[in-house]
Design a protein around this motif. Structure first.
Motif, mmCIF file in Angstrom:
data_model
loop_
_atom_site.group_PDB
_atom_site.id
_atom_site.type_symbol
_atom_site.label_atom_id
_atom_site.label_comp_id
_atom_site.label_asym_id
_atom_site.label_seq_id
_atom_site.Cartn_x
_atom_site.Cartn_y
_atom_site.Cartn_z
ATOM 1 N N VAL A 110 -3.472 11.297 -15.075
ATOM 2 C CA VAL A 110 -4.632 10.832 -15.689
ATOM 3 C C VAL A 110 -5.904 11.190 -14.805
ATOM 4 O O VAL A 110 -6.879 11.443 -15.446
ATOM 5 N N PHE A 111 -6.023 11.122 -13.682
ATOM 6 C CA PHE A 111 -7.107 11.929 -12.671
ATOM 7 C C PHE A 111 -7.259 13.240 -12.999
ATOM 8 O O PHE A 111 -8.486 13.753 -13.175
ATOM 9 N N ALA A 112 -5.832 13.938 -13.074
ATOM 10 C CA ALA A 112 -6.299 15.562 -13.064
ATOM 11 C C ALA A 112 -6.555 15.760 -14.450
ATOM 12 O O ALA A 112 -7.303 16.912 -14.632
ATOM 13 N N LYS A 113 -6.357 15.069 -15.718
ATOM 14 C CA LYS A 113 -7.041 15.313 -17.009
ATOM 15 C C LYS A 113 -8.459 15.090 -17.166
ATOM 16 O O LYS A 113 -8.904 15.774 -17.930
ATOM 17 N N TYR A 114 -8.860 14.360 -16.286
ATOM 18 C CA TYR A 114 -10.369 13.896 -16.482
ATOM 19 C C TYR A 114 -11.035 15.072 -15.397
ATOM 20 O O TYR A 114 -11.954 15.707 -15.864
ATOM 21 N N ASP A 115 -10.186 15.681 -14.363
ATOM 22 C CA ASP A 115 -10.952 16.739 -13.501
ATOM 23 C C ASP A 115 -9.671 17.375 -12.810
ATOM 24 O O ASP A 115 -8.963 16.778 -12.094
ATOM 25 N N GLU A 116 -9.588 18.880 -13.298
ATOM 26 C CA GLU A 116 -8.375 19.578 -12.685
ATOM 27 C C GLU A 116 -8.435 19.479 -10.929
ATOM 28 O O GLU A 116 -7.504 19.922 -10.529
ATOM 29 N N LEU A 117 -9.660 19.241 -10.548
ATOM 30 C CA LEU A 117 -9.611 19.242 -9.094
ATOM 31 C C LEU A 117 -8.912 18.271 -8.519
ATOM 32 O O LEU A 117 -8.391 18.228 -7.314
ATOM 33 N N PHE A 118 -8.570 16.971 -9.331
ATOM 34 C CA PHE A 118 -7.750 16.025 -8.625
ATOM 35 C C PHE A 118 -6.270 16.277 -8.931
ATOM 36 O O PHE A 118 -5.528 15.326 -8.819
ATOM 37 N N ALA A 119 -6.027 17.611 -9.431
ATOM 38 C CA ALA A 119 -4.336 17.747 -9.681
ATOM 39 C C ALA A 119 -3.782 17.793 -8.463
ATOM 40 O O ALA A 119 -2.560 17.396 -8.402
ATOM 41 N N GLN A 120 -4.313 17.802 -7.066
ATOM 42 C CA GLN A 120 -3.779 17.936 -5.910
ATOM 43 C C GLN A 120 -4.157 16.874 -5.138
ATOM 44 O O GLN A 120 -5.257 16.521 -4.967
ATOM 45 N N PRO A 121 -3.441 15.847 -4.813
ATOM 46 C CA PRO A 121 -3.911 14.477 -4.098
ATOM 47 C C PRO A 121 -4.882 14.753 -2.989
ATOM 48 O O PRO A 121 -5.665 13.877 -2.752
ATOM 49 N N GLN A 129 0.775 -1.372 0.173
ATOM 50 C CA GLN A 129 -0.023 0.152 0.020
ATOM 51 C C GLN A 129 0.686 1.305 0.071
ATOM 52 O O GLN A 129 1.755 1.221 0.909
ATOM 53 N N ALA A 130 0.520 2.183 -0.991
ATOM 54 C CA ALA A 130 1.340 3.549 -1.063
ATOM 55 C C ALA A 130 0.501 4.676 -0.225
ATOM 56 O O ALA A 130 -0.448 4.119 0.489
ATOM 57 N N SER A 131 0.831 5.689 -0.428
ATOM 58 C CA SER A 131 0.658 6.706 0.505
ATOM 59 C C SER A 131 -0.696 7.745 -0.087
ATOM 60 O O SER A 131 -0.337 8.883 -0.468
ATOM 61 N N PHE A 132 -1.923 6.942 -0.392
ATOM 62 C CA PHE A 132 -2.953 7.807 -1.005
ATOM 63 C C PHE A 132 -3.346 9.117 -0.314
ATOM 64 O O PHE A 132 -3.184 9.101 0.826
ATOM 65 N N GLY A 133 -3.078 10.198 -1.241
ATOM 66 C CA GLY A 133 -3.455 11.598 -0.764
ATOM 67 C C GLY A 133 -2.594 12.107 -0.050
ATOM 68 O O GLY A 133 -2.644 13.240 0.426
#
Length: 232
Positions: free
Chosen positions: A86-97, A11-15
């Motif tokens: 990939v998340f950020a290109k779908y919605d720029e709100l996700f550019a910041q984890p 498990q990595a460090s999500f968020g």
């Protein structure tokens, strides 16, 4: 005949500011993984790991429990695609984890929300319409993984080890499984969401062709502690 174990990192460090490091639970998963490898591998394997920090951490921690002096062949071809982009290109709100983590935590069903978001983001990435917006397009990623698999099979055919272990990521494992099983894109990425942290996907090398023996083995963690099962 060589058996290849493709292992998803712990498990990595999500968020977190940097996703690319193991969480405390991920470190425990890696240690238990090593104890399990010590039981099932009868001799030192040929070892490959992606160059990402979470790949190297998982390899180092687990190998300390079974083959502490084994050489790790580092190869960035086994690295994950840039899921944050990939998340950020779908919605720029996700550019910041941290924003994504907050949005997920606010949902009635966080896992389903993240799964749906991932599916939409992947659909955009794998379409031909937006390929030039990504540092690595879907066709480029797919080709990279397939070449990594073929190069590994060629190498193992020459040196003929009894075992090989590859430390990599869920997206990579999904693509190689999709290639061997001839899956379409949606089915390939449905595997990504199902592959548990520190799970094993096993192939047998017949001549120079991989044949899948098992997919997403993680019961060794569940036996130890069901709370150690994670997918994010």
């Amino acid at each position: 005949m060589t058996t290849i174990y493709f292992i998803r990192h712990g498990q990595a460090s999500f968020g977190a500011e940097s996703y690319d490091k193991l969480s405390p639970k991920g470190e425990i998963q890696a240690k238990i993984l090593g104890e399990y490898l010590h039981k099932i591998l009868k001799e030192e394997p040929y070892i490959v790991a992606g160059s990402m920090h979470r790949h190297q951490q998982t390899a180092t921690i687990s190998l300390n429990e079974c083959f502490p002096h084994a050489k790790i062949h580092t190869n960035s071809a086994w690295n994950e695609f840039n899921h944050q982009q990939v998340f950020a290109k779908y919605d720029e709100l996700f550019a910041q984890p941290q924003v994504l983590k907050k949005l997920v935590s606010q949902q009635d069903d966080p896992y389903q929300y993240l799964s749906d978001t991932f599916a939409h983001a992947i659909e955009r990435w794998t379409s031909n319409e937006y390929s030039d917006e990504y540092d690595e397009s879907w066709p480029q990623f797919k080709l990279r993984v397939e070449n990594a698999l073929q190069n590994l099979c060629d190498e193992l055919t020459k040196i003929k080890p009894r075992y090989a272990v590859v430390y990599t990521s869920g997206g990579v494992i999904s693509v190689l499984a999709g290639k061997v099983l001839e899956l379409d894109i949606p089915k390939t990425f449905s595997l990504t969401w199902a592959i548990a942290n520190a799970s094993l996907t096993t192939c047998r090398l017949i001549h120079d062709e991989p044949q899948i023996l098992s997919l997403n083995e993680h019961h060794y963690l569940k036996v130890e502690d069901p709370e150690l099962l994670t997918w994010i």
